[in-house]
Design an enzyme around this catalytic site. Structure first.
Site, PDB file in Angstrom:
ATOM      1  N   GLY A  12     -20.941 -70.403  19.915  1.00 25.64           N
ATOM      2  CA  GLY A  12     -20.430 -70.179  18.687  1.00 25.64           C
ATOM      3  C   GLY A  12     -19.174 -71.087  18.487  1.00 25.64           C
TER       4      GLY A  12
ATOM      5  N   CYS B 158       9.276 -64.560   8.400  1.00 22.32           N
ATOM      6  CA  CYS B 158      10.497 -64.346   8.928  1.00 22.32           C
ATOM      7  C   CYS B 158      10.371 -63.918  10.419  1.00 22.32           C
ATOM      8  CB  CYS B 158      11.188 -63.056   8.072  1.00 22.32           C
ATOM      9  SG  CYS B 158      11.121 -63.329   6.323  1.00 22.32           S
TER      10      CYS B 158
ATOM     11  N   TYR C  83     -13.052 -68.248  15.300  1.00 18.46           N
ATOM     12  CA  TYR C  83     -11.983 -67.271  15.791  1.00 18.46           C
ATOM     13  C   TYR C  83     -10.790 -67.124  14.695  1.00 18.46           C
ATOM     14  CZ  TYR C  83     -14.580 -67.060  19.936  1.00 18.46           C
ATOM     15  OH  TYR C  83     -15.820 -66.870  20.829  1.00 18.46           O
TER      16      TYR C  83
END
Length: 726
Positions: free
Chosen positions: A394, A545, A591
């Site tokens: 993959g 943040c 991914y």
């Protein structure tokens, strides 16, 4: 304390060669913008900087060949057909960004960055190259069967990516691998339009519903194989297949002794997470034999980890698996396929190293030859018919075809005062006795060129002063002056430019989650201005943040990245960027999109697919989708944007509805709120969509056209909300 006179005298602190500071020259010696080894490769002493220098500096030929290069204009280009790409077929990434981000009024698509650029031509080339490598190895070694790969959809489940793989792989029976029920449904649907001989490999832990779907797929004439991950799954397969009157094709996943020692091999070996031991495999064989279904066992699967670093480790695993395959055939199973799993690695840093999780020491051809040779050797020795070789590669298929492009919107430069700006008597005035001693020691260490000692005493001086500040005996002005003195001494002694922080319009957690979670490093490079020398080094800080929202590790073991200044970005060939500075993250097609979350409620990027074209710009945008809006990501967390808007609208009517100072103000306010739900969470920066106040009582719009539209949309409540969808 007479010795303190040395500290009060500014000349005593100045190092030899830096007396100019005292005379009023606040300039610092230029820092070398990259490591010495890389500088040699790029000829850093040359007064002329060329795209070739940048290519060497960023190792583009190492990790990017044959799909990425730098053109004469200093922009990164995509070579969609790999080594077969002609010069006029190269696609300039900066031109794609301009086409995508320009407003529709001037022929653009009006999409906001960050942006994922997909190049299906690269995807097709990767599939064809993998197939060609195995066919070449099979022919060269006289192997008596064929290669038939599958794509594990977990790497990137995007609809169009999977559909393209099925379409491009149809001529050579390329299939799909699923590891969950949603992935199985996805694969079943896509393979209905694929080659009927393409394999549908069903991995992962399974319940009755999963097995039912897999058997249904076989009933629908899809070439489905159920791979047993746990011993108990065979009981469900036997039971459900009899109820459905379906003869299943079964595989077993073997837990090999061969172990991959890197990060990606943590699930391999005898104690790995997946697969059956030899004892369990024998029990499965017995159960199938007792049920009259031993002929259904036709595939052996194994996986020793992703990013296999060398062909030596690969061959060791394949030889062990081939022995198990041969033994299963001897026991009476109708064995036909050996599935070597994933593990075909890519070179993220261009080092061609076999000792790193970021690289591999082989190419496609070496990989295929090692696999074919290992299977052939064992089967010939055991007089076993050569099996179909299947792989689940993959990462190696989808990584190259996707480029993440984002913008640096500002940079924080280190601020260090000149020596003549440091008021030493003022600093000493409020210091404690211990702090004065630290100041004296610092000056003496600086005069003796003792770099490490300087850092120690500077740190001690800072700590003493912070303690005094907390006690209230030292003012903030003196604390700041001490910080400036310590920073100046450190900079003069170290003689290198501290890394700047470049703030980028991106969420690392959403778009590059592997960097945050497992420390995976990807090549990051400016996509333009590569005909200019990068004068500074920087780290990247995202919009979230969160202190982890930064990239401070780069390929080559670097802790900062050579970058160009953001001041006056139009220099050189960068005029086409409208003064903006774009960076690209490469090899992230596997991914990253599926793992990204909505940290700080930042959604995914905009996405475009680009195909090579014979037109004037060498490309055509074949598909475009804006990134998720604020409303979209709020819905992910179970909020209801429409109800939220109604609450805020009524609040605006209550507190702002009586404002008669300007007609249209209330309507503009409500429309602005609604618009915010439908805009992307990322910042809108710079031209052509700069935030400009248009005589609108403080409400901000991209331009006058947007402002007028917002006011006009105040005719009714429904129009206000629907306008924002437009």
């Amino acid at each position: 304390m007479p010795a303190l006179a040395c500290c009060v005298d500014a000349a005593a602190v100045a190092l030899p060669g830096y007396a100019a500071f005292i005379a009023g020259d606040s300039s610092l010696p230029s820092a070398v913008p990259f490591s010495a080894s890389t500088a040699d490769a790029a000829d850093s002493n040359s007064t002329h900087w060329s795209p070739a220098h940048s290519s060497a500096l960023y190792r583009i030929d190492g990790w990017g060949a044959p799909y990425f290069s730098v053109n004469n204009a200093g922009n990164i280009t995509v070579r969609p057909y790999g080594t077969d790409t002609l010069a006029h077929q190269e696609i300039d990434l900066l031109k794609i960004v301009k086409k995508v981000s320009d407003p529709k009024s001037v022929g653009g698509l009006g999409l906001q960055l960050p942006l994922i650029v997909r190049v299906p031509d690269v995807l097709k080339n990767r599939l064809e190259s993998l197939q060609s490598a195995f066919e070449s190895a099979i022919q060269a070694q006289g192997y008596e069967s064929h290669y038939q790969g599958v794509y594990p959809v977990k790497c990137n489940q995007d609809r169009f990516v999977v559909q393209d793989i099925v379409k491009f792989g149809a001529p050579f029976r390329f299939g799909l691998e699923a590891g969950s029920k949603p992935e199985l449904l996805l694969a079943m649907s896509c393979l209905c339009k694929g080659n009927p001989e393409a394999l549908l490999v069903c991995n992962g832990f399974k319940d009755a519903e999963y097995i039912f779907l897999a058997l249904l797929a076989r009933k629908l004439a899809l070439n489905t194989v159920i791979v047993l991950e746990e011993e108990e799954e065979v009981d469900l397969v036997i039971e459900i297949s009899k109820k459905l009157y379906v003869r299943p094709v079964i595989g077993v996943r073997a837990k090999l002794r061969t172990k991959h020692s890197g990060h990606f091999g943590s699930t391999s070996g005898e104690k790995g997470k997946f697969g059956l031991t030899t004892i369990q495999i024998l029990r499965v064989v017995k159960k199938l034999q007792d049920s009259g279904m031993l002929d259904c066992l036709q595939l052996l699967h194994f996986h020793i980890g992703s990013q296999i670093p060398s062909t030596a480790l690969l061959q060791a695993g394949v030889v062990e698996a081939a022995q198990i395959y041969s033994e299963l055939a001897r026991l009476g199973a109708d064995m036909k396929v050996i599935d070597i799993g994933g593990g075909l690695g890519i070179d993220y840093d261009g080092s061609k190293s076999g000792n790193s999780d970021l690289s591999v020491s082989y190419g496609l051809q070496e990989y295929a030859s090692a696999v074919v040779n290992a299977v052939r050797f064992v089967c010939d020795r055991k007089s076993i018919k050569h099996p179909i070789i299947c792989s689940e590669s993959g990462r190696a298929i989808v990584s190259h075809h996707s480029i993440l492009i984002f913008e640096a919107i500002s940079a924080t430069a280190p601020t260090t005062p000149a020596m003549n700006q440091v008021d030493l008597p003022f600093i000493l005035e409020g210091l404690s006795e211990d702090a004065r001693v630290n100041c004296w020691n610092l000056s003496q260490a600086a005069m003796r060129h003792e770099t490490e000692t300087c850092f120690v005493y500077a740190d001690q001086l800072k700590q003493r002063c912070v303690e005094q500040f907390k006690e209230g005996t030292l003012g903030i002005e003196q604390l700041a002056a001490v910080d400036g003195l310590c920073d100046l001494v450190s900079k003069v002694v170290d003689a290198s430019e501290p890394a700047r922080t470049y703030h980028v319009n991106l969420s690392i957690f959403t778009s590059i989650p592997d960097f945050w979670s497992i420390g995976q490093i990807f090549p990051i490079v400016p996509i333009h201005r590569l005909d200019e020398r990068p004068e500074v080094r920087g780290i990247l800080s995202d919009l979230t943040c969160d202190s982890d929202g930064k990239i401070d590790k780069f390929i080559g073991g670097e802790t900062s990245l050579p970058l160009h200044g953001l001041e006056g970005n139009g220099g050189g060939s960068s005029g086409g960027a409208n003064g903006r500075y774009y960076l690209g993250m490469f090899l992230g097609g596997a991914y990253q999109e599926s793992l990204g979350g909505v940290h700080n409620l930042f959604g995914g990027p905009s996405v475009v697919s680009v195909s090579q074209s014979d037109g004037p710009y060498s490309f055509a945008v074949t598909r475009a989708a804006p990134g998720p809006s604020c409303g979209d990501v709020l819905r992910v967390m179970q909020h209801e944007p429409e109800l939220m808007f109604e609450t805020l609208k009524h609040r605006a009517e209550e507190f702002c509805g009586q404002d008669h100072g300007n007609e249209g103000t209330h309507a503009a306010l409500v429309s602005t709120i609604a618009r915010s739900f439908h805009n992307m969470p990322y910042l809108v920066v710079a031209s052509p969509c700069s935030l400009t106040a248009m005589n609108n009582n403080g409400f901000y719009y991209c331009n006058e056209e947007d402002y007028n539209a917002a006011v006009d949309s105040g005719a009714s409540e429904d129009e206000q909300w629907s306008y924002c969808y437009a």
